[in-house]
Design a protein around this motif. Structure first.
Motif, PDB file in Angstrom:
ATOM      1  N   GLU A 185      63.344 -64.621 -14.739  1.00 34.03           N
ATOM      2  CA  GLU A 185      61.699 -64.146 -14.887  1.00 34.03           C
ATOM      3  C   GLU A 185      61.296 -62.607 -14.291  1.00 34.03           C
ATOM      4  O   GLU A 185      61.156 -62.785 -13.064  1.00 34.03           O
ATOM      5  CB  GLU A 185      60.772 -65.371 -14.361  1.00 34.03           C
ATOM      6  CG  GLU A 185      59.494 -64.898 -14.786  1.00 34.03           C
ATOM      7  CD  GLU A 185      58.382 -65.723 -14.180  1.00 34.03           C
ATOM      8  OE1 GLU A 185      58.893 -66.568 -13.158  1.00 34.03           O
ATOM      9  OE2 GLU A 185      57.268 -65.500 -14.414  1.00 34.03           O
ATOM     10  N   GLN A 186      61.578 -61.916 -15.142  1.00 28.58           N
ATOM     11  CA  GLN A 186      61.364 -60.450 -14.669  1.00 28.58           C
ATOM     12  C   GLN A 186      60.528 -59.719 -15.525  1.00 28.58           C
ATOM     13  O   GLN A 186      60.765 -59.843 -16.809  1.00 28.58           O
ATOM     14  CB  GLN A 186      62.764 -59.675 -14.162  1.00 28.58           C
ATOM     15  CG  GLN A 186      63.905 -60.101 -15.177  1.00 28.58           C
ATOM     16  CD  GLN A 186      65.111 -60.188 -14.307  1.00 28.58           C
ATOM     17  OE1 GLN A 186      65.389 -59.385 -13.337  1.00 28.58           O
ATOM     18  NE2 GLN A 186      66.150 -60.843 -14.803  1.00 28.58           N
ATOM     19  N   TYR A 187      59.700 -58.701 -15.133  1.00 24.47           N
ATOM     20  CA  TYR A 187      58.893 -57.994 -16.012  1.00 24.47           C
ATOM     21  C   TYR A 187      58.940 -56.431 -15.918  1.00 24.47           C
ATOM     22  O   TYR A 187      59.080 -55.937 -14.776  1.00 24.47           O
ATOM     23  CB  TYR A 187      57.472 -58.567 -15.792  1.00 24.47           C
ATOM     24  CG  TYR A 187      57.042 -59.908 -15.882  1.00 24.47           C
ATOM     25  CD1 TYR A 187      56.594 -60.689 -17.673  1.00 24.47           C
ATOM     26  CD2 TYR A 187      57.325 -60.863 -14.974  1.00 24.47           C
ATOM     27  CE1 TYR A 187      56.513 -61.802 -17.571  1.00 24.47           C
ATOM     28  CE2 TYR A 187      57.275 -62.156 -15.139  1.00 24.47           C
ATOM     29  CZ  TYR A 187      56.724 -62.740 -16.501  1.00 24.47           C
ATOM     30  OH  TYR A 187      56.539 -64.196 -16.628  1.00 24.47           O
ATOM     31  N   LEU A 188      58.652 -55.758 -16.888  1.00 25.64           N
ATOM     32  CA  LEU A 188      58.374 -54.261 -16.895  1.00 25.64           C
ATOM     33  C   LEU A 188      57.035 -54.348 -17.351  1.00 25.64           C
ATOM     34  O   LEU A 188      56.389 -54.667 -18.250  1.00 25.64           O
ATOM     35  CB  LEU A 188      59.222 -53.505 -17.687  1.00 25.64           C
ATOM     36  CG  LEU A 188      60.556 -53.350 -17.199  1.00 25.64           C
ATOM     37  CD1 LEU A 188      61.270 -52.493 -18.125  1.00 25.64           C
ATOM     38  CD2 LEU A 188      60.682 -52.507 -15.985  1.00 25.64           C
ATOM     39  N   THR A 189      56.007 -53.546 -16.411  1.00 22.77           N
ATOM     40  CA  THR A 189      54.808 -53.263 -16.885  1.00 22.77           C
ATOM     41  C   THR A 189      54.597 -51.782 -17.186  1.00 22.77           C
ATOM     42  O   THR A 189      54.915 -50.787 -16.340  1.00 22.77           O
ATOM     43  CB  THR A 189      53.996 -53.441 -15.650  1.00 22.77           C
ATOM     44  OG1 THR A 189      53.999 -55.015 -15.244  1.00 22.77           O
ATOM     45  CG2 THR A 189      52.403 -53.062 -16.027  1.00 22.77           C
ATOM     46  N   VAL A 190      54.125 -51.704 -18.556  1.00 22.63           N
ATOM     47  CA  VAL A 190      54.110 -50.170 -19.188  1.00 22.63           C
ATOM     48  C   VAL A 190      52.479 -49.922 -19.017  1.00 22.63           C
ATOM     49  O   VAL A 190      51.826 -50.722 -19.415  1.00 22.63           O
ATOM     50  CB  VAL A 190      54.560 -50.393 -20.619  1.00 22.63           C
ATOM     51  CG1 VAL A 190      54.466 -49.161 -21.377  1.00 22.63           C
ATOM     52  CG2 VAL A 190      55.939 -50.749 -20.601  1.00 22.63           C
ATOM     53  N   GLY A 191      52.243 -48.656 -18.606  1.00 18.82           N
ATOM     54  CA  GLY A 191      50.915 -48.444 -18.518  1.00 18.82           C
ATOM     55  C   GLY A 191      50.775 -47.229 -19.326  1.00 18.82           C
ATOM     56  O   GLY A 191      51.356 -46.054 -19.397  1.00 18.82           O
ATOM     57  N   THR A 192      49.553 -47.258 -20.256  1.00 18.10           N
ATOM     58  CA  THR A 192      48.977 -45.886 -20.870  1.00 18.10           C
ATOM     59  C   THR A 192      47.548 -45.794 -20.552  1.00 18.10           C
ATOM     60  O   THR A 192      46.871 -46.318 -20.813  1.00 18.10           O
ATOM     61  CB  THR A 192      49.250 -46.345 -22.393  1.00 18.10           C
ATOM     62  OG1 THR A 192      50.764 -46.490 -22.761  1.00 18.10           O
ATOM     63  CG2 THR A 192      48.860 -45.156 -23.294  1.00 18.10           C
ATOM     64  N   MET A 193      47.259 -44.422 -20.239  1.00 23.04           N
ATOM     65  CA  MET A 193      45.906 -44.115 -20.040  1.00 23.04           C
ATOM     66  C   MET A 193      45.203 -44.046 -21.412  1.00 23.04           C
ATOM     67  O   MET A 193      45.604 -43.538 -22.428  1.00 23.04           O
ATOM     68  CB  MET A 193      45.766 -42.831 -19.153  1.00 23.04           C
ATOM     69  CG  MET A 193      46.106 -42.740 -17.797  1.00 23.04           C
ATOM     70  SD  MET A 193      45.817 -41.562 -16.854  1.00 23.04           S
ATOM     71  CE  MET A 193      47.193 -40.646 -17.161  1.00 23.04           C
ATOM     72  N   VAL A 194      43.951 -44.607 -21.434  1.00 22.94           N
ATOM     73  CA  VAL A 194      43.217 -44.492 -22.905  1.00 22.94           C
ATOM     74  C   VAL A 194      41.929 -43.927 -22.352  1.00 22.94           C
ATOM     75  O   VAL A 194      41.225 -44.364 -21.327  1.00 22.94           O
ATOM     76  CB  VAL A 194      43.344 -45.792 -23.730  1.00 22.94           C
ATOM     77  CG1 VAL A 194      44.658 -45.947 -24.080  1.00 22.94           C
ATOM     78  CG2 VAL A 194      42.794 -47.099 -22.709  1.00 22.94           C
ATOM     79  N   SER A 195      41.275 -43.490 -23.540  1.00 30.46           N
ATOM     80  CA  SER A 195      40.016 -42.879 -23.260  1.00 30.46           C
ATOM     81  C   SER A 195      38.773 -44.062 -23.206  1.00 30.46           C
ATOM     82  O   SER A 195      37.703 -44.235 -22.819  1.00 30.46           O
ATOM     83  CB  SER A 195      39.374 -41.809 -24.233  1.00 30.46           C
ATOM     84  OG  SER A 195      40.442 -40.914 -24.228  1.00 30.46           O
ATOM     85  N   ALA A 196      39.247 -45.017 -24.136  1.00 33.84           N
ATOM     86  CA  ALA A 196      37.942 -45.935 -24.304  1.00 33.84           C
ATOM     87  C   ALA A 196      38.531 -47.543 -24.516  1.00 33.84           C
ATOM     88  O   ALA A 196      40.022 -47.626 -25.110  1.00 33.84           O
ATOM     89  CB  ALA A 196      37.138 -45.730 -25.631  1.00 33.84           C
TER      90      ALA A 196
END
Ligand SMILES: Cc1cc2nc3c(=O)[nH]c(=O)nc-3n(C[C@H](O)[C@H](O)[C@H](O)COP(=O)(O)OP(=O)(O)OC[C@H]3O[C@@H](n4cnc5c(N)ncnc54)[C@H](O)[C@@H]3O)c2cc1C
Length: 470
Positions: free
Chosen positions: A227-238
């Protein structure tokens, strides 16, 4: 003294006066005691010897002097916490290129001690976005250093990262900033094997694209071998219609959400401090994750610096050790470390870690040197290779009459990391012998620079600080 940000260089007058005061403190400090920073917070895990030292009052260097929203730079006192730094830059829609997770880590501490965060796969570590620094050296001089090829002190600029204040103290740093957006859309991807996880880390870091959107942040959490995760983050305006941001500063706990939500939205501010509220997951050791305890715990006190204070009291009174002895439990060895290994070694390292150490969760963070053309002698990476930072912070029970101070498990980890062509961060305990230490951490370069900028040895040496814990 405090300086007002953004008042057309007015800070420079106060800054010059503060420089004179700190130089005078160093020059007049008795030479038979080492110099130390007298500051309120620290994120250094190893104990310091209780020897007498000259504490330098550096409180005048703990604020943001100026943010330049046009050129995307900031002039910052070396002892400024990232919490204050982020608070000064976010209103301009800007942030430092790498913001370490703990609010009270200072800019100078992260540059000299190599901070890391989920932007590190594209931006490297904090020292890689420093444009210039003023450093107080052992001779009592304050010199401005940069990477500029005509800078006579560029040797100190490049040797400073990973020197942990043993070559001098950064009093002012000019850093690059990058644009932000108000929200971060995060996606938690689950993997059932370390091999599949490693393939994904390589692909996502190389493309920096996920579902046709840019990836701004990438980190991972391992709960067990399956049980392992990658967390992907993207900045968004709204926020998309019908979506709200989550709040993990109260009853809900961020790291638990990774296991239960496929996607989430946070404000950029809350994203940057998502790990601080529970000190990753370490707050559970203080009961702060128990529902009743948490409901009574003031929200403003769910912070890593509060947990540091609890640890300091425990260390002083040895409460946990005494309780274990009373309950006839074996002693426990603290294992609080971050290491970096080449990405292809990750499955092998995790196999070793699960079978020999057994701490969970584990934090993962891919990183790559930002500019492959430069060399940072005290912490050298292969500039063309992707690495993964592996962080683990807990204690493990000992057997066979082993004592915590022997560092049996920590030594085993050191050995494994070296075997895998990796590096260990130096903010915690280390057990290397001198030859091994200097072969890993740039001994030849260090010796020359130490002689040049601290000829009288006013600052403790790196080995003495890190391994001998003076
Ligand atoms: C449990 C734990 C988890 C951690 N997790 C992370 C993490 O996730 N991400 C991350 O980036 N880092 C992490 N760290 C490491 C942290 O970034 C480093 O320890 C960093 O050096 C701490 O900076 P500080 O400002 O708190 O400095 P301090 O703890 O006060 O000092 C650290 C060292 O840096 C020297 N120093 C401090 N300021 C300066 C300066 N201005 N100039 C020169 N030398 C200076 C001090 O002399 C000292 O030797 C973690 C540490 C711990 C204990």
């Amino acid at each position: 003294m405090t300086f007002t940000p953004n008042t057309a260089n007015s800070w420079q007058i106060g800054y010059q006066a503060a420089l004179n005061r700190v130089r005078s403190q160093l020059t007049h400090a008795p030479e038979n005691f080492p110099i130390r920073l007298a500051k309120k917070t620290s994120n250094l895990f190893r104990d310091r010897a209780a020897t007498q030292a000259n504490g330098l009052d550096v409180s005048s260097f703990s604020s943001v002097f100026e943010v330049d929203p046009v050129n995307h730079t900031a002039e910052v006192g070396g002892m400024t916490t990232y919490e204050d730094l982020v608070a000064a830059t976010l209103p301009y829609g800007l942030m430092p290129l790498c913001v370490p997770q703990l609010r009270t880590i200072t800019l100078g501490g992260a540059v000299t001690g190599l901070g890391i965060e989920s932007a590190s796969f594209r931006n490297g570590t904090p020292h890689e976005s420093v444009l210039e620094m003023d450093i107080l050296t052992g001779t009592g001089d304050v010199i401005t250093v940069s990477s500029h090829e005509n800078d006579p002190h560029r040797d100190l600029f490049f040797t400073f990262p990973n020197s942990y204040g043993s070559l001098g103290y950064a009093l002012r740093l000019k850093i690059e900033l990058e644009p932000t957006k108000p929200f971060v859309h995060i996606t938690h991807l689950r993997f059932e094997s370390a091999t599949a996880l490693t393939v994904a880390i390589k692909e996502l870091s190389a493309s920096a694209i996920f579902n046709e959107s840019p990836i701004h942040f990438l980190d991972g959490t391992v709960f067990s071998p399956t049980e392992q995760y990658l967390t992907v983050g993207t900045m968004v305006s709204a926020l998309p219609a019908g979506k709200n941001t989550s709040d993990y500063t109260g009853m809900s706990i961020y790291y638990r959400s990774i296991q239960s939500l496929a996607e989430d939205y946070l404000t950029i501010h809350d994203y940057l401090w998502r790990w601080d509220t529970d000190w990753f997951w370490c707050s559970r050791a203080f009961g702060a994750q128990h529902r009743i305890v948490r409901s009574l715990w003031p929200k403003s006190r769910l912070r890593s610096d509060v947990y540091w204070k609890i640890i300091a009291i425990n260390r002083k009174l040895k409460c946990a050790e005494k309780l274990d002895t009373l309950k006839r439990k074996p002693p426990r060895e603290p294992i609080v470390q971050d290491i970096e290994i080449p990405v292809d070694r990750l499955p092998q390292f995790l196999d070793f870690f699960h079978s020999r150490i057994g701490i969970e969760p584990i934090w993962l963070c891919p990183l790559q040197q930002r500019d492959p053309g430069v060399r940072w002698p005290l912490y050298e990476f292969d500039p063309d290779r992707l690495y993964v930072n592996v962080g683990f912070w807990s204690t493990v029970p000992l057997t066979n009459g082993e004592r915590p101070e022997q560092g049996v498990k920590n030594r085993e980890i050191e050995h494994e990391v070296t075997k895998m062509d990796g590096r260990k961060s130096l903010y915690s305990t280390a057990f290397y012998n001198k030859d091994e230490f200097w072969s890993i951490y740039g001994g030849l370069d260090y010796e020359q620079i130490k002689k040049k900028y601290d000829p009288q040895g006013r600052f403790l040496g790196l080995y003495e600080k890190v391994v001998e814990q003076q």
